[in-house]
Enzyme design. Structure first.
Site, PDB file in Angstrom:
ATOM      1  N   HIS A 120      -4.058  -4.264   7.650  1.00 53.87           N
ATOM      2  CA  HIS A 120      -4.079  -3.167   8.628  1.00 53.87           C
ATOM      3  C   HIS A 120      -3.174  -3.465   9.827  1.00 53.87           C
ATOM      4  CE1 HIS A 120      -5.772   0.821   9.517  1.00 53.87           C
ATOM      5  NE2 HIS A 120      -5.315   0.519  10.705  1.00 53.87           N
ATOM      6  N   ASP A 121      -2.063  -2.721   9.858  1.00 54.92           N
ATOM      7  CA  ASP A 121      -1.068  -2.830  10.943  1.00 54.92           C
ATOM      8  C   ASP A 121      -0.285  -4.139  10.920  1.00 54.92           C
ATOM      9  OD1 ASP A 121      -2.877  -0.880  13.446  1.00 54.92           O
ATOM     10  OD2 ASP A 121      -1.518  -0.295  11.826  1.00 54.92           O
ATOM     11  N   ASN A 178       0.862  -1.186   0.000  1.00 52.30           N
ATOM     12  CA  ASN A 178       0.000   0.000   0.000  1.00 52.30           C
ATOM     13  C   ASN A 178       0.900   1.238   0.000  1.00 52.30           C
ATOM     14  OD1 ASN A 178      -1.491   2.290   1.039  1.00 52.30           O
ATOM     15  ND2 ASN A 178      -3.130   0.861   1.575  1.00 52.30           N
ATOM     16  N   HIS A 200      -3.829  11.715   0.810  1.00 48.99           N
ATOM     17  CA  HIS A 200      -2.577  11.136   0.317  1.00 48.99           C
ATOM     18  C   HIS A 200      -2.740  10.763  -1.157  1.00 48.99           C
ATOM     19  CE1 HIS A 200      -4.806   7.604   1.594  1.00 48.99           C
ATOM     20  NE2 HIS A 200      -4.430   7.677   2.845  1.00 48.99           N
ATOM     21  N   GLU A 207      -8.809   0.452  -2.724  1.00 51.56           N
ATOM     22  CA  GLU A 207      -9.624   0.325  -1.531  1.00 51.56           C
ATOM     23  C   GLU A 207     -10.408   1.618  -1.307  1.00 51.56           C
ATOM     24  OE1 GLU A 207      -7.244  -0.919   1.805  1.00 51.56           O
ATOM     25  OE2 GLU A 207      -7.074  -2.907   0.908  1.00 51.56           O
ATOM     26  N   ARG A 227      -8.843   8.409  -0.570  1.00 53.85           N
ATOM     27  CA  ARG A 227      -9.910   8.872   0.320  1.00 53.85           C
ATOM     28  C   ARG A 227     -10.548  10.139  -0.260  1.00 53.85           C
ATOM     29  NH1 ARG A 227     -10.040   6.186   5.084  1.00 53.85           N
ATOM     30  NH2 ARG A 227      -8.272   4.778   5.535  1.00 53.85           N
ATOM     31  N   GLY A 230       1.075  -1.349   4.327  1.00 53.84           N
ATOM     32  CA  GLY A 230       1.583  -0.032   3.945  1.00 53.84           C
ATOM     33  C   GLY A 230       2.295   0.681   5.081  1.00 53.84           C
ATOM     34  N   HIS A 262      -5.530   3.624  -1.510  1.00 52.32           N
ATOM     35  CA  HIS A 262      -6.808   3.903  -0.845  1.00 52.32           C
ATOM     36  C   HIS A 262      -7.120   5.381  -1.040  1.00 52.32           C
ATOM     37  CE1 HIS A 262      -9.580   2.898   2.760  1.00 52.32           C
ATOM     38  NE2 HIS A 262     -10.075   3.900   2.082  1.00 52.32           N
ATOM     39  N   ARG A 285       5.010  18.622   0.728  1.00 54.75           N
ATOM     40  CA  ARG A 285       5.679  19.818   0.196  1.00 54.75           C
ATOM     41  C   ARG A 285       5.011  20.339  -1.067  1.00 54.75           C
ATOM     42  NH1 ARG A 285      11.117  21.109   1.526  1.00 54.75           N
ATOM     43  NH2 ARG A 285      11.112  21.357   3.807  1.00 54.75           N
TER      44      ARG A 285
HETATM   45  C1  LIG Z   1      -8.271  -0.656   4.793  1.00 56.24           C
HETATM   46  C2  LIG Z   1      -6.994  -0.398   5.470  1.00 56.24           C
HETATM   47  O1  LIG Z   1      -6.783  -0.740   6.606  1.00 56.24           O
HETATM   48  C3  LIG Z   1      -5.960   0.282   4.748  1.00 56.24           C
HETATM   49  O2  LIG Z   1      -6.048  -0.168   3.467  1.00 56.24           O
HETATM   50  C4  LIG Z   1      -6.122   1.750   4.647  1.00 56.24           C
HETATM   51  O3  LIG Z   1      -5.860   2.085   3.331  1.00 56.24           O
HETATM   52  C5  LIG Z   1      -5.136   2.534   5.418  1.00 56.24           C
HETATM   53  O4  LIG Z   1      -5.472   3.870   5.127  1.00 56.24           O
HETATM   54  P1  LIG Z   1      -4.470   5.029   5.517  1.00 56.24           P
HETATM   55  O5  LIG Z   1      -3.179   4.770   4.756  1.00 56.24           O
HETATM   56  O6  LIG Z   1      -5.201   6.278   5.059  1.00 56.24           O
HETATM   57  O7  LIG Z   1      -4.262   4.935   6.992  1.00 56.24           O
HETATM   58  N1  LIG Z   2      -5.799  -3.058   3.529  1.00 59.32           N
HETATM   59  C1  LIG Z   2      -4.692  -2.764   4.417  1.00 59.32           C
HETATM   60  C2  LIG Z   2      -3.714  -1.895   3.700  1.00 59.32           C
HETATM   61  O1  LIG Z   2      -3.801  -1.712   2.499  1.00 59.32           O
HETATM   62  C3  LIG Z   2      -2.603  -1.280   4.429  1.00 59.32           C
HETATM   63  O2  LIG Z   2      -2.904  -1.094   5.788  1.00 59.32           O
HETATM   64  P1  LIG Z   2      -1.659  -0.579   6.689  1.00 59.32           P
HETATM   65  O3  LIG Z   2      -0.563  -1.591   6.535  1.00 59.32           O
HETATM   66  O4  LIG Z   2      -1.257   0.771   6.135  1.00 59.32           O
HETATM   67  O5  LIG Z   2      -2.203  -0.518   8.093  1.00 59.32           O
END
Ligand SMILES: CC(=O)[C@@H](O)[C@H](O)COP(=O)(O)O
Ligand SMILES: NCC(=O)COP(=O)(O)O
Length: 237
Positions: free
Chosen positions: A190-191, A7, A50, A70, A45, A213, A43, A18
């Site tokens: 996520h995490d 991600n 971002h 996403e 938003r 990510g 993702h 910047r």
């Molecule tokens: C769904 C999920 O948990 C992530 O894909 C999300 O994209 C994180 O978004 P941010 O990078 O905006 O925190």
């Molecule tokens: N769907 C989870 C994702 O794309 C990345 O989540 P994170 O690793 O940034 O918490």
């Protein structure tokens, strides 16, 4: 094999800080693929904090691995995805002002809505995944929406694992067993991090993809993108 989808939201965060084009998002996406990632996730938003909508278009021709978009399927996101036609769309029930994704879908309450949205994406040849908590009722509800896959929301696991509570994996293992029995593909995210990914993968049967990510980019500040991606690939092999 579990695919690693990187991600790149946080690359765009740094770029936007910047107002210029450094780091160059497209170059990073190309390099992430060169380093072995099997997917790119974004993702976009609604506030474009971002990833910008234009980024989603610009990335399409240079992503030669799986392209996962996403988001909450509100009108602008639906239009974006249907025009770009990525490999996969992952539906996430985020509030517009959420600091990050913080819950899975209530697939029972929103079954009819999800069925309609999922059918539209599938009619356009886009694989669908829906972001869910590791709750059996939600997994059963997901199967009734017609989605191809689920994405297990792994924040709770990551938090508890960091505190030494390995039992936090149990709901994820149980959810995966049920999803497999319901012929649902299993993604997760996520995490997730270098610290927790190997244990997670070993305890979630038939895990097809992890999208990572935030931790990966933070880890790369010290280890470098190529070495860190290599570390994930090793733990996922
Ligand atoms: C769904 C999920 O948990 C992530 O894909 C999300 O994209 C994180 O978004 P941010 O990078 O905006 O925190
Ligand atoms: N769907 C989870 C994702 O794309 C990345 O989540 P994170 O690793 O940034 O918490």
């Amino acid at each position: 094999m579990t695919k690693l989808s990187v991600n790149i939201n946080k690359i765009a965060t740094l770029r936007n800080a910047r107002g210029g084009n450094m780091p160059n998002l497209l170059k990073v996406a190309k390099d992430v693929q060169k380093f072995g990632a099997q997917g790119i996730t974004i993702h976009p938003r609604p506030d474009e904090r971002h990833i910008r909508y234009q980024d989603a278009y610009d990335l399409k021709p240079i992503v030669n691995v799986e392209y996962n978009m996403e988001g909450n399927p509100m009108d602008n996101f639906m239009k974006l995805v249907l025009e770009i036609k990525p490999t996969q769309v992952t539906l996430v029930p985020d509030a517009v002002d959420a600091i990050t994704s913080n819950a899975g879908w209530d697939t029972v309450k929103h079954k009819d809505y999800l069925k309609e949205v999922i059918a539209e994406f599938k009619r356009n040849g886009i694989r669908t995944s829906i972001f869910v908590d590791p709750e059996l009722k939600m997994i059963e509800g997901a199967a009734e929406t017609g989605t191809d896959r689920i994405e297990l929301y792994t924040e709770e696991f990551a938090d508890q694992y960091s505190l030494g509570n390995k039992n936090a994996i149990i709901p994820y293992t149980e959810s995966a067993v049920l999803a497999n029995n319901l012929n649902l593909g299993i993604n997760a995210g996520h995490d997730l991090s270098l610290e927790n990914i190997k244990f997670f993968k070993e305890n979630v049967p038939n895990l097809l993809e992890v999208s990572i990510g935030h931790a990966l980019i933070c880890e790369s500040l010290y280890g470098g993108l190529e070495k860190v991606i290599g570390g994930y690939l090793k733990r996922l092999s």
